[in-house]
Design a protein around this motif. Structure first.
Motif, PDB file in Angstrom:
ATOM      1  N   LEU A  69      67.974  46.561  26.582  1.00 10.41           N
ATOM      2  CA  LEU A  69      68.561  45.262  26.915  1.00 10.41           C
ATOM      3  C   LEU A  69      69.320  45.316  28.233  1.00 10.41           C
ATOM      4  CD1 LEU A  69      69.883  44.429  23.340  1.00 10.41           C
ATOM      5  CD2 LEU A  69      67.903  43.414  24.462  1.00 10.41           C
TER       6      LEU A  69
ATOM      7  N   ARG B 238      65.776  39.717  21.320  1.00 13.67           N
ATOM      8  CA  ARG B 238      65.367  40.376  22.561  1.00 13.67           C
ATOM      9  C   ARG B 238      65.016  41.834  22.322  1.00 13.67           C
ATOM     10  NH1 ARG B 238      69.686  37.443  26.128  1.00 13.67           N
ATOM     11  NH2 ARG B 238      68.460  35.603  26.679  1.00 13.67           N
TER      12      ARG B 238
ATOM     13  N   ARG C 247      61.652  42.102  21.544  1.00 17.02           N
ATOM     14  CA  ARG C 247      60.810  41.539  22.591  1.00 17.02           C
ATOM     15  C   ARG C 247      60.069  40.288  22.097  1.00 17.02           C
ATOM     16  NH1 ARG C 247      63.641  44.206  25.209  1.00 17.02           N
ATOM     17  NH2 ARG C 247      63.161  45.502  26.998  1.00 17.02           N
TER      18      ARG C 247
END
Lengths: 259, 279
Positions: B68, A158, A161
């Protein structure tokens, strides 16, 4: 780990099997003496039945096995696709998962008569029954596997991305492989049950071990019934053996040190 | 380089447990402030450690800088842009607490993973600056002493080696910001020392802006230009301490009065921060 060929591993099972055969022989012989031939056939008669017409049993076994495997393929693929979908869309999972959990604990073979009514006596309803039996265990187990991807690895992807498709392909699906094999170990023997039950319901229409069992039993011929049961047992064990062997190889790469 | 202004980040707290309405212990209306009103500036190319007691929001802050976590209030800027934008350009390298290597990939493939995902970031970088200036995977692995382990699998490596692979994975794509979340907490003290030296050697070579979360005062002092002491919950900055020890430190024999003075100061402040929450 001790190997399977070591006597300490296989000897107890073989002894138990022999004891069972001896008990069977004694009980059956006693019953035959009394003239109660319809309770239990002699082991020798069952063996003679199998040896006498191996072609019939092989072709019937193939009918049942291919039905079961087609059902696993159909139910398994559909369940896998839905599992991926549900793992990606939490809202959908919240809507569908409770239903799936309920159906997973329902004896879905009960659908068999309805499916026969709907699809006739051919192969279609039998494959469908098997697919239904296979569907929910695969869905529930695989979904758990897809959700069990290691959180720190997810965090790394994550932070880069990575797209959802990339996360799915590179992390979630490979992480779910142990769960897939857990599902297969449950579902492959279960698929044989599904196929046999379907054949019971739509008996007399075609070949298959389930059909053989119902038609023989209807004529009070117990030797073929037990012969068919033995073939089914061997089939189940063989399927499980194949899964475990493939699982060992695959998980040695994808989840080393898990077992 | 990295700027945090008035950052607040809250989570749904234990509803009904104390704190209904008013602000008690960082809980507001059933929500729990992990960080409240935090300001921080990390200059380009500097090595900054975050240190503080458990639950002071160090990891939350790090995740916010990595894009995040979205702030509930305030702003976070990485190279003058929101962290999500910087992350989309793969400018943020993250080393989590566990190595988080993929067991089915070799060491080399694990380190190549960042290059294989989100390729549009590389295309954008190529269009903007001509050549894609990503590091060479094999080169970086050699620098962390894993040149011989390229084709091995993670489960064949020790914990320290796995963490070096995780470090190489983050560094190989030459991020402008490197974020490490207690990366050495799961290995033994001797391995830890070696990993610190390797991190320093690597960083002296590949100068990125580093934020390093740790529990260890020694680690913070040995590695950093600046140590940020945090307290909480809710997480906030108590003090910013310049270490001021000479570099390069990778090969140097560290110790001496200057280092101990900084360590003592940090220990006192941490004790005060801890007492403030528990006293």
């Amino acid at each position: 780990m001790r190997r399977w060929w070591h006597p300490a591993i296989w000897a107890p099972a073989v002894v138990a099997l022999l004891v069972l055969a001896v008990v069977w022989q004694l009980v059956a012989a006693r019953l035959v003496e009394r003239g109660q031939t319809y309770l239990l056939p002699l082991p020798a008669d069952v063996v003679a039945e199998l040896v006498g017409s191996p072609g019939t049993y092989l072709s019937d076994a193939w009918t049942t096995l291919s039905t079961a495997l087609l059902g696993v393929l159909l139910g398994g693929v559909l369940a896998a696709v839905l599992a991926v979908l549900l793992s990606e869309v939490p809202l959908l999972a919240r809507a569908i998962l409770p239903l799936a959990v309920v159906l997973n604990t329902t004896p879905v073979v009960a659908f068999a008569p309805a499916l026969v009514v709907a699809f006739g006596f051919g192969r279609t309803p039998k494959v469908l029954v098997t697919a239904v039996v296979v569907f929910f265990p695969v869905l529930v187990t695989l979904l758990q596997g897809l959700r069990a991807a290691p959180p720190d690895a997810l965090m790394v992807l994550r932070s880069l991305r990575a797209s959802r498709a990339e996360v799915l392909l590179r992390l979630r699906l490979p992480s779910a492989l142990p769960a897939l094999f857990t599902a297969l170990r449950v579902v492959l023997p279960l698929s044989v049950v599904g196929a046999v039950v379907a054949e019971f319901v739509a008996a007399g229409s075609s070949s298959g071990l389930g059909t053989l069992i119902t038609t023989s039993a209807a004529n009070y011929q117990l030797a073929p019934v037990y012969a068919a049961i033995i073939v089914l047992a061997v089939m189940g064990v063989a399927l499980l053996g194949v899964v475990v062997a493939v699982e060992r190889r695959v998980l040695a790469r994808y989840a080393p040190g898990r077992r | 380089m990295i700027t945090v202004r008035g950052l607040r980040r809250s989570y749904p707290g234990a509803a009904g447990r104390g704190a209904v309405g008013g602000r008690v212990d960082g809980r507001v209306d059933g929500r729990f402030d992990a960080i409240a009103g935090l300001d921080l500036h990390v200059p380009e190319g500097s090595f900054t450690s975050l240190i503080g007691p458990s639950g002071c929001g160090k990891s939350t802050l790090l995740r916010a800088v990595a894009g995040l976590e979205d702030p509930d209030d305030g702003e976070v800027l990485v190279c003058g842009r929101p962290p999500g934008v910087a992350a989309a350009d793969k400018e943020i390298g993250l080393v989590p607490q566990t190595p988080a290597l993929l067991p089915w990939l070799t060491v080399r493939s694990n380190v190549e993973l960042p290059a294989r995902v989100n390729r549009s970031a590389d295309r954008r970088r190529q269009r903007a600056g001509g050549v894609a200036q990503r590091g060479d995977v094999v080169e970086v692995l050699r620098e962390v002493g894993l040149g011989d382990a390229l084709d091995r699998y993670p489960h064949e490596l020790s914990g320290g080696m796995q963490q070096r692979v995780a470090l190489a994975r983050a560094v190989a794509m030459r991020p402008r910001v490197l974020l490490l979340d207690e990366p050495f907490s799961a290995v033994d003290e001797i391995t830890r020392e070696a990993l610190r030296r390797q991190l320093l050697a690597l960083w002296e070579h590949v100068r990125t802006t580093v934020i390093f979360v740790t529990h260890s005062v020694r680690e913070a002092v040995v590695l950093s230009d600046t140590v940020v002491v945090m307290a909480g919950p809710p997480g906030r900055v108590v003090d910013v301490v310049d270490v001021g020890l000479p570099r390069p430190r990778a090969g140097a024999d560290l110790g001496g009065a200057a280092m101990h003075a900084v360590e003592d100061r940090l220990r006192r402040e941490l004790a005060a921060a801890w007492a403030g929450e528990h006293g």
